[in-house]
Design a protein around this motif. Structure first.
Motif, PDB file in Angstrom:
ATOM      1  N   THR A  63       2.969  30.281 -21.642  1.00  0.00           N
ATOM      2  CA  THR A  63       1.560  30.579 -21.386  1.00  0.00           C
ATOM      3  C   THR A  63       0.660  29.727 -22.277  1.00  0.00           C
ATOM      4  OG1 THR A  63       1.988  32.818 -20.618  1.00  0.00           O
ATOM      5  CG2 THR A  63      -0.179  32.423 -21.566  1.00  0.00           C
ATOM      6  N   LEU A 115       0.601  26.128 -20.897  1.00  0.00           N
ATOM      7  CA  LEU A 115      -0.123  25.938 -19.640  1.00  0.00           C
ATOM      8  C   LEU A 115      -1.613  26.257 -19.778  1.00  0.00           C
ATOM      9  CD1 LEU A 115       0.708  25.006 -16.809  1.00  0.00           C
ATOM     10  CD2 LEU A 115       0.971  27.407 -16.179  1.00  0.00           C
ATOM     11  N   GLU A 150      -3.325  35.402 -16.036  1.00  0.00           N
ATOM     12  CA  GLU A 150      -2.381  34.986 -17.095  1.00  0.00           C
ATOM     13  C   GLU A 150      -2.706  33.587 -17.617  1.00  0.00           C
ATOM     14  OE1 GLU A 150      -1.563  36.102 -14.125  1.00  0.00           O
ATOM     15  OE2 GLU A 150      -0.328  37.893 -14.408  1.00  0.00           O
ATOM     16  N   LEU A 151      -3.386  32.787 -16.780  1.00  0.00           N
ATOM     17  CA  LEU A 151      -3.720  31.422 -17.172  1.00  0.00           C
ATOM     18  C   LEU A 151      -5.036  31.367 -17.941  1.00  0.00           C
ATOM     19  CD1 LEU A 151      -2.829  28.411 -16.815  1.00  0.00           C
ATOM     20  CD2 LEU A 151      -4.300  28.331 -14.807  1.00  0.00           C
ATOM     21  N   TYR A 152      -5.998  32.167 -17.498  1.00  0.00           N
ATOM     22  CA  TYR A 152      -7.346  32.019 -18.053  1.00  0.00           C
ATOM     23  C   TYR A 152      -7.664  33.011 -19.173  1.00  0.00           C
ATOM     24  CZ  TYR A 152      -8.158  28.635 -14.378  1.00  0.00           C
ATOM     25  OH  TYR A 152      -8.083  27.507 -13.591  1.00  0.00           O
ATOM     26  N   ASN A 173      -8.388  33.343 -11.746  1.00  0.00           N
ATOM     27  CA  ASN A 173      -7.048  33.597 -11.226  1.00  0.00           C
ATOM     28  C   ASN A 173      -6.128  32.386 -11.305  1.00  0.00           C
ATOM     29  OD1 ASN A 173      -6.983  36.366 -10.253  1.00  0.00           O
ATOM     30  ND2 ASN A 173      -8.678  35.703  -8.950  1.00  0.00           N
ATOM     31  N   PRO A 174      -4.873  32.612 -11.676  1.00  0.00           N
ATOM     32  CA  PRO A 174      -4.297  33.881 -12.131  1.00  0.00           C
ATOM     33  C   PRO A 174      -4.787  34.228 -13.548  1.00  0.00           C
ATOM     34  CG  PRO A 174      -2.646  32.138 -12.213  1.00  0.00           C
ATOM     35  CD  PRO A 174      -3.877  31.528 -11.615  1.00  0.00           C
ATOM     36  N   VAL A 194      -4.815  23.576 -19.220  1.00  0.00           N
ATOM     37  CA  VAL A 194      -6.006  23.777 -18.390  1.00  0.00           C
ATOM     38  C   VAL A 194      -7.266  23.751 -19.274  1.00  0.00           C
ATOM     39  CG1 VAL A 194      -6.469  26.264 -18.165  1.00  0.00           C
ATOM     40  CG2 VAL A 194      -6.407  24.862 -16.139  1.00  0.00           C
TER      41      VAL A 194
END
Lengths: 323, 323
Positions: free
Chosen positions: A101, A104, A25-27, A22-23, A108
């Protein structure tokens, strides 16, 4: 152990990594990117380098995976910068989602790549992290040089070789050195393996340049002459520019600066100049020189011949690919 | 030691960092970003937390600088994503150069942030890196949630608090915990300092939301009501939406969805609804609660009162700012 066993271990390790949830959209983009596949050459280099010094390779699988995650992070961010629509035949992350996206998720991913190194033995942790960070910065430097070259008209062959060394080759060098460090190899063996990786990496990139023009189009899965159409400063173009007489240089420049109705015509015309200047043979000679030097470094490594054979075969397969 | 001495040590440390030289297009934006200044609150938290347990703070200056470099990396990438033209009154990196440069310089900045932690004592290295990586991933998660909220209309107050905790507060918590870890603090002291940082960070962000509407415009250096004009889901707006009756909620939604000729009129109208619903007092109450909880965690830390006073005073200064 057959090489497929090493590859299977790597594939399994990559499939078990938990990036986060979570979220989503990030992973999700990270999993998408990693699932696009690829030959996983870099982690294989780490595992094979480690296998030169130790039988047990399981403990290097996580850091080996870290190299692959880092590599894919660079691809995700490079694709934004290059506005590439496709990666391995699928939509790039910034196309499928959006640029924010991809920025970011890439960030990560770099953090996750670091995390995959944290499980190495404490005695190795400082050196592994320093080597990795240095390599990571160099890969960014290479990408910046590559972007700088787009708007420059005076790129020299040594500058080009420096760029591909940073952008592509140092990561192969690091992947190998990592395996050696974790296998408690001597400083000399580490450096020879790193050089084997760097020289192989340069040869690999020159081969990539060559295949873009002289490769088997169907196998290559790309447009033949894509670099020519994009006006990319490849080893072939720089060699041609250097060796051409005034007339051919002017002709080359005219073709490269031209927006054409028929792309095939442009590729054919530029290729004809390359042929005239024997650019293919000159590039092949250079590839062979780098490859030969790479193997000389591998020869010097103090490890059983039959184990070094895995690395020799892998490097050879990278040179012999037609796509 | 006066607090200015700590700040000077931090400023000096930041001025000595060598990020890299070539290519300049990669490293110049990092120096530009770092030279834009800022209050350097995060490294100060690390130094002050360390000072609770040890007299000598010089050995934490480099990792403290790492926190500041990481913070500036997040700003550089956030500014691209938010398409922000200005940062601390100067052009953002993607405006002054371009988005590609801001992506790539940011990437290398994250690598450099990691490198600044590598000098800690080997015994602390694994825990420091794990805490930092976890924090770094959480900051990315917070930024992703913040972006998600832009297109959502059903953001709840707990969701908002979670977002600002990740995006802003966990880094303050990490900065403090870092100082504690390097000062060999107990697990309990570490956690209390981390919580002190997180609660202070939430209060700080809520204060930021408040100042956007009720701050002293001249001192604040920003447009009053910028968040209202941008339709940003702040604590004030979410509180108003929650507490409003059907009529006021509809009125709020209408104003927020409206493109107006006179921005001042919009800010005045929304602020009037906030006033009616006592949103200012409600936000102040919430800020005071978080700040009070933060101080309770600081109280529990086993360290000399006069040393804790530095941290209490710093947190208080963050709460009392009018800009």
């Amino acid at each position: 152990m057959p090489i497929a066993t090493f590859s299977e271990k790597i594939a399994h390790t990559l499939s078990t990594i938990k990036y986060g949830e979570n979220p989503p959209e990030l992973y999700e983009p990270i999993r998408y990117m990693m699932d696009l596949g690829g030959k996983r050459i870099r982690p294989l280099l780490t595992v094979l380098a480690h296998h030169l010094f130790e039988d047990e390779v399981d403990k290097v699988l996580m850091p080996a995976a870290g190299v692959e995650v880092f590599h894919n992070f660079t691809l995700m961010h490079d694709d934004i910068m290059d506005q590439a629509p496709l990666r391995r035949g699928q939509e790039t992350v910034h196309e499928k989602w959006n640029a924010n996206t991809a920025i970011l998720s890439g960030d990560v991913m770099l953090v996750k790549a670091y995390e995959l190194f944290f499980g190495v033995q404490p005695v190795h942790l400082p050196v592994v992290l320093k080597l990795f960070s240095r390599c990571a910065a160099e890969v960014c430097e290479g990408q910046q040089l590559d972007m700088n070259f787009e708007t420059r008209t005076d790129v020299s062959i040594p500058e080009y070789l420096k760029m591909i060394t940073l952008k592509t080759a140092v990561l192969l060098g690091f992947a190998l050195e990592l395996g050696a460090v974790l296998g408690n190899a001597s400083e000399e063996d580490r450096k020879n393996l790193q050089e084997f990786g760097i020289k192989t990496g340069i040869a690999f990139q020159l081969r990539d340049d060559l295949l873009d023009v002289y490769g088997n189009a169907a196998e290559f899965g790309k447009l033949v002459g894509g670099d020519i159409l994009a006006g990319k400063k490849t080893f072939l173009l720089l060699t041609a520019m250097e060796d051409a007489n005034e007339m051919h240089r002017t002709e080359l420049k005219n073709w490269l600066g031209k927006t054409v109705a028929d792309p095939e015509e442009k590729v054919k015309a530029v290729t004809a100049i390359y042929d005239l200047l024997e650019v293919k043979a000159k590039t092949e000679t250079r590839i062979n020189t780098y490859f030969h030097e790479a193997l000389q470094h591998l020869d010097k490594v103090n490890a059983p011949l039959e184990r070094k054979e895995y690395l020799r075969a892998l490097a050879l397969s990278l040179m012999e690919r037609t796509s």
